[in-house]
Design an enzyme around this catalytic site. Structure first.
Site, PDB file in Angstrom:
ATOM      1  N   GLY A 143       0.807  -1.216   0.000  1.00  0.00           N
ATOM      2  CA  GLY A 143       0.000   0.000   0.000  1.00  0.00           C
ATOM      3  C   GLY A 143       0.838   1.262   0.000  1.00  0.00           C
ATOM      4  N   SER A 151       1.458   9.454  -8.502  1.00  0.00           N
ATOM      5  CA  SER A 151       2.824   9.597  -9.013  1.00  0.00           C
ATOM      6  C   SER A 151       3.749  10.265  -8.001  1.00  0.00           C
ATOM      7  CB  SER A 151       2.811  10.435 -10.304  1.00  0.00           C
ATOM      8  OG  SER A 151       2.025   9.808 -11.268  1.00  0.00           O
ATOM      9  N   GLN A 292       0.996  -6.654 -48.304  1.00  0.00           N
ATOM     10  CA  GLN A 292       2.243  -6.048 -47.818  1.00  0.00           C
ATOM     11  C   GLN A 292       2.050  -5.222 -46.547  1.00  0.00           C
ATOM     12  OE1 GLN A 292       4.244  -4.025 -50.998  1.00  0.00           O
ATOM     13  NE2 GLN A 292       4.478  -5.868 -52.204  1.00  0.00           N
ATOM     14  N   GLU A 376       3.172   1.259 -11.118  1.00  0.00           N
ATOM     15  CA  GLU A 376       4.631   1.131 -10.931  1.00  0.00           C
ATOM     16  C   GLU A 376       5.387   2.231 -11.678  1.00  0.00           C
ATOM     17  OE1 GLU A 376       6.058  -1.951  -9.553  1.00  0.00           O
ATOM     18  OE2 GLU A 376       4.155  -2.957  -9.242  1.00  0.00           O
ATOM     19  N   PHE A 396      11.129  17.131 -11.543  1.00  0.00           N
ATOM     20  CA  PHE A 396      10.203  17.015 -10.399  1.00  0.00           C
ATOM     21  C   PHE A 396      10.359  18.164  -9.409  1.00  0.00           C
ATOM     22  CE2 PHE A 396      11.069  12.524 -11.681  1.00  0.00           C
ATOM     23  CZ  PHE A 396       9.792  12.226 -12.145  1.00  0.00           C
TER      24      PHE A 396
END
Ligand SMILES: Cc1cc2nc3c(=O)[nH]c(=O)nc-3n(C[C@H](O)[C@H](O)[C@H](O)COP(=O)(O)OP(=O)(O)OC[C@H]3O[C@@H](n4cnc5c(N)ncnc54)[C@H](O)[C@@H]3O)c2cc1C
Length: 397
Positions: A143, A151, A292, A376, A396
């Site tokens: 968790g 994020s 093709q 993830e 960030f």
């Protein structure tokens, strides 16, 4: 003069392994691959369409995976199989060739739940939790994500405060794989000492789970909300070796490694299905595989499948040499999930209308990979990790 090596010319390439990656595996790795492939054929494929349609995952499967030695398989001791990382990767690939939900079950148990206990726990915690988890007798979940923090987990609101010798944990975790069937949760929470990890047994007073319904992706996997209302935990519920965000982020790195391999399994299944379909479906008087444009699609898919599998193997060998970095894991997750999803979508077009039904595995894999693209670490987050590695500048901040 050295004698030139004679090579037996190959007359027929294996369409799912044009690069002969097979030759780069050891006998033991091939044996593990065949075992897992057999499990998927016998146990996953016969039920997966029904489970996906019903939004069902039978937790009894975890025990079967434990009996095969696949849970926490790359960990040493405590009832774990102690294989190399490549074998774990191959297991993820074969499992996800069946369904991403099954691979998620293996990843969450072995990498997200067992690994942090193995890496950051005390001997007592390892002795207590790892052997039954390796056997599949106890199911774990991880968790980290919260309703308002995905994020960017650094802002998490779940917190634990000291109260005498105990910890008191409160907060909500969201989107937790296996939450509803878990016997224990590895939970990350803010404390006065920064972010710490706690092992929370299911029966803890104040701990409840609610399954998330109406998902159209990873339907053969349980995804839940975890609610902690003043949960009182003993001092030894805390994992002493994990401090700060490094604890959960290093844990995620372990599971991402499995994803790099796993998604190539989903892609392989979709690719194989498309090749077979293209050879037999006739339009304009000839198989669509002879047109093709279809051949170009198949060739592009084969190239990305081969490159992605080689990349997974390369990163796996680096992990076994203990020199794999988190940026390299981001490289692999970014590329392989993106390309696997592209392969599945392209396969979908080759099957035309048949591509959207559960009669074929494609739309199921394609929808599953939408979750894998997000969990993830999203594609965007792994892109920014690489951006920082390339420029030294942190997006960030
Ligand atoms: C099926 C499923 C199972 C899951 N299992 C687990 C689990 O077991 N345990 C667990 O803890 N979590 C789990 N998750 C949660 C998952 O890890 C999160 O969904 C993920 O981290 C993204 O968070 P979010 O959904 O809140 O999206 P957000 O963080 O809100 O992101 C939304 C969008 O904004 C983008 N974005 C965010 N920040 C930036 C930025 N700085 N620059 C550019 N773009 C940005 C993202 O890339 C994304 O495209 C699961 C999710 C799913 C779907």
């Amino acid at each position: 003069m050295a004698k030139a090596r004679t090579q037996t010319p190959r007359t027929h390439a294996d369409p799912i392994d044009l690069l002969d990656v097979e030759a780069l595996l050891t006998d033991e790795e091939r044996m593990i691959r065949d075992t897992v492939r057999g499990f998927v054929k016998d146990r996953v494929l016969p039920v997966i369409d029904e489970w996906f349609e019903a939004g069902h995952f039978d937790k009894g499967v975890i025990k079967e995976l434990g009996a095969l030695g696949l849970l926490g398989m790359h960990l040493k001791g405590y009832g774990c199989a102690g294989t190399n990382a490549v074998s774990y990767g191959i297991t993820c690939l074969e499992m996800e060739a069946g369904d991403s939900g099954f691979r998620s079950a293996v990843s969450v148990q072995g990498s997200l739940s067992m690994w942090p206990i193995w890496r950051y726990g005390t001997d007592e915690q390892k002795d207590r939790w790892l052997p039954p988890m390796a056997a599949g007798e106890l199911i774990g979940c991880f968790g980290l994500t919260e309703p308002d923090f995905g994020s960017d987990p650094s802002g998490m609101r779940t917190h634990a405060r000291r109260d005498g010798g105990d910890w008191v944990l409160s907060g909500t975790k969201m989107w937790i794989t296996n939450g509803g069937i878990a016997d224990l949760a590895v939970v990350w929470a803010q404390t006065d000492e920064g972010i710490r990890g706690f092992v929370v047994p299911r029966e803890t007073k104040g701990f409840e789970t609610r399954d998330i319904e109406r998902k159209l992706s990873l339907r053969a996997s349980v995804t839940s909300e975890l609610v902690f209302d003043e949960c009182r935990l003993p001092t030894d519920a805390m994992l002493p070796g994990a401090r700060g965000l490094r604890g959960p982020l290093s844990t995620l790195n372990e599971a991402r490694f499995g994803i790099i391999w796993g998604v190539m399994g989903a892609a392989r299944t979709c690719f194989e299905t498309a090749v077979e379909y293209a050879k037999t479906r006739v339009q304009f008087g000839k198989p669509i595989g002879s047109h093709q444009l279809t051949q170009r699609k198949l060739a592009d898919m084969a190239v990305e499948l081969g490159k992605g599998t080689l990349l997974a193997l390369h990163l796996g060998r680096m992990k076994d040499e203990e020199r794999l970095t988190s940026e390299q894991v981001s490289f692999g997750k970014l590329n392989n999930v993106r390309e696997a999803l592209n392969i599945c979508r392209e396969a979908r077009t080759i099957l035309g209308a048949n591509g959207i039904t559960l009669e074929y595995p494609i739309i199921r894999h394609m929808n599953n990979l939408e979750s894998v693209l997000t969990y993830e670490g999203t594609t965007e987050i792994h892109t920014l990790v690489l951006g920082k590695a390339l420029t030294g500048l942190d997006a960030f901040d």
